[in-house]
Design an enzyme around this catalytic site. Sequence first.
Site, PDB file in Angstrom:
ATOM      1  CG  ASP A  22      -1.756  -1.372   1.086  1.00 17.17           C
ATOM      2  OD1 ASP A  22      -2.316  -1.614   0.012  1.00 17.17           O
ATOM      3  OD2 ASP A  22      -1.774  -2.146   2.034  1.00 17.17           O
ATOM      4  CB  THR A  23       3.755   1.772  -1.397  1.00 23.17           C
ATOM      5  OG1 THR A  23       3.953   1.245  -0.088  1.00 23.17           O
ATOM      6  CG2 THR A  23       4.924   2.663  -1.758  1.00 23.17           C
ATOM      7  CB  ILE A  24       2.013   6.133  -4.633  1.00 24.25           C
ATOM      8  CG1 ILE A  24       2.657   7.308  -3.863  1.00 24.25           C
ATOM      9  CG2 ILE A  24       0.556   5.960  -4.259  1.00 24.25           C
ATOM     10  CD1 ILE A  24       3.694   8.104  -4.616  1.00 24.25           C
ATOM     11  CB  SER A  57       4.265   3.991   1.669  1.00 25.39           C
ATOM     12  OG  SER A  57       3.498   2.948   2.225  1.00 25.39           O
TER      13      SER A  57
END
Length: 563
Positions: A384-386, A403
């Site tokens: 769950d990160t960009i 994140s």
Amino acid sequence: MRLPAAAVILMALVPEQQSPGDRPAANPRATRSVVLARNGIIATSQPLASAAGLKVLQAGGNAIDAAVTAAAVLSVVEPTMNGVGGDLFAIVYDAKTKSVHALNASGRAPAAATPEEFRRRGLDAIPYRGELSVSVPGVVDGWNTLLSRFGTRTLAQAVQPAIGYARDGFAVSEIIAYQWRDQETVLARDAAAAATFLPGGHAPAPGDVFRNPRLAATLQEIAAGGRDAFYKGTIAKAIAADMRRRNGLITEADLAAHASDWIDPISTTYRGYEVLELPPNTHGVVALEMLNILENFDIRSMRQNSAEYLHLLVEAKRIAFADRDAWLADPRSVPPDALARMLSKAYGAARAKSIDPQHAARAYEPLRLDARPRPEDHPEAHGDTIYLTAADRDGNVVSLIQSIYEAFGSGIVAGDTGITLHNRGSLFSLNPGHPNLLAPGKRPFHTLVPAMVLKDKRPWLSFGVMGGDMQPQGHVQVLLNLIDFGMNVQEAGEAPRFRHSAAGLALESAISPEARFGLDLRGHRIISTIGTFGGFQGILFDQKTGVMMGGSDPRKDGLAIGY
């Protein structure tokens, strides 16, 4: 946006296994063409962020300006994965000095965070969610630090598009909506989170317009007061007050003490390419150790994603992760000899000899030094990160990742700020003697790793694969696709991937039955999962023509775009 009944009926008539149309190109496997540009390019996981970054480039801003602007937009339009309540890391290639710089903008444990405090509360492990999982957020200081050293725009300018989307709303994209819906139960547990992210009691559907006016006000305060508004001003006071109300640990003093650090990246070579990752507290060394192991095998003679090939990669991953779990932590707590050994070509060659090409090992022992490590399993991070990357016409390049750790982080929103606080503190250990043992002011072990590859000391590739423990596994798979199998940057990022974890070996559906059978024969436990194979963004550079080539992963809603 709710579909009309006629559309639902029409969808029911579409075959379940519908494939895309025939692509009139030399490689029909790819879902889209490589994006080609000469003046500037950006690849992110959400089109609105890519468009905001492109606009900055076209207006004369540089790659760092574009990246921070896009990162701020992503903190609004992809709240499942990131936000101003999270952490950030980056690698920057500065064209003016022809030098590489790395930024660690991760936060630290609060002063009250000690193993004794958790024992006093009757806890033998740090909770995965909630107020006790929160460490100091580093994103806002990371944005400011990047712009202050390498940008041409102010932080106030960079956050304006994000303010607009938070205030006026944006249409929620498809994959983000799916991930949002998956977290309804988590968000519903916290009144502030539910009020912010569950309008009408539910996650927005694809195409629904979502607004976060409280976050818009917070971003406006940052625009007016700079990074100090977050760490020393009214936002800091609001976060600290919310933590006190919840009986959490973070105080105003903890926030005021935060600072990012410029550091040196770590590297290895793989078949003549210099691969740069970040040192501890990240697990960038895991990807480098895997490459050092795999360089001892004739990868090019194998069929990509065959059982023989995948088995080698999985075993290399298992070796490197055993070392990771034993040694990685805050850089001040990692023995220099451990890091040096993990980066050593000789060590990689020695570990390669322990791989049986026909059988999966029962287990791999971690690196041993004089001090005996105490390996432990870190919580499985689903991703769950960009990640984003940008490059400009002058040759500046940035590889950036931010994140909140798990989807919607700690699952709590700080008062009326609209900020989701991350749960990165949950990765600390309470195991006495482990390098990652919780202590005040210490940075936790981190899964975030941006990457860059140089050829002849110039950028050849800027890329990342978000996804928790998937990140080093994804980095290696993408690099081998490019270097050993000659794929273009789009093909390399969207080719089917594996993800190995304690639960077993997950394979994407396009990996052949023959490969699955061969892996099963070698003793791997094959499992089925969806949405856990990370998200790639990348820019490949033609060093002769100067053309920039962008790729964006179909596993995300993203877009590579240039001009």
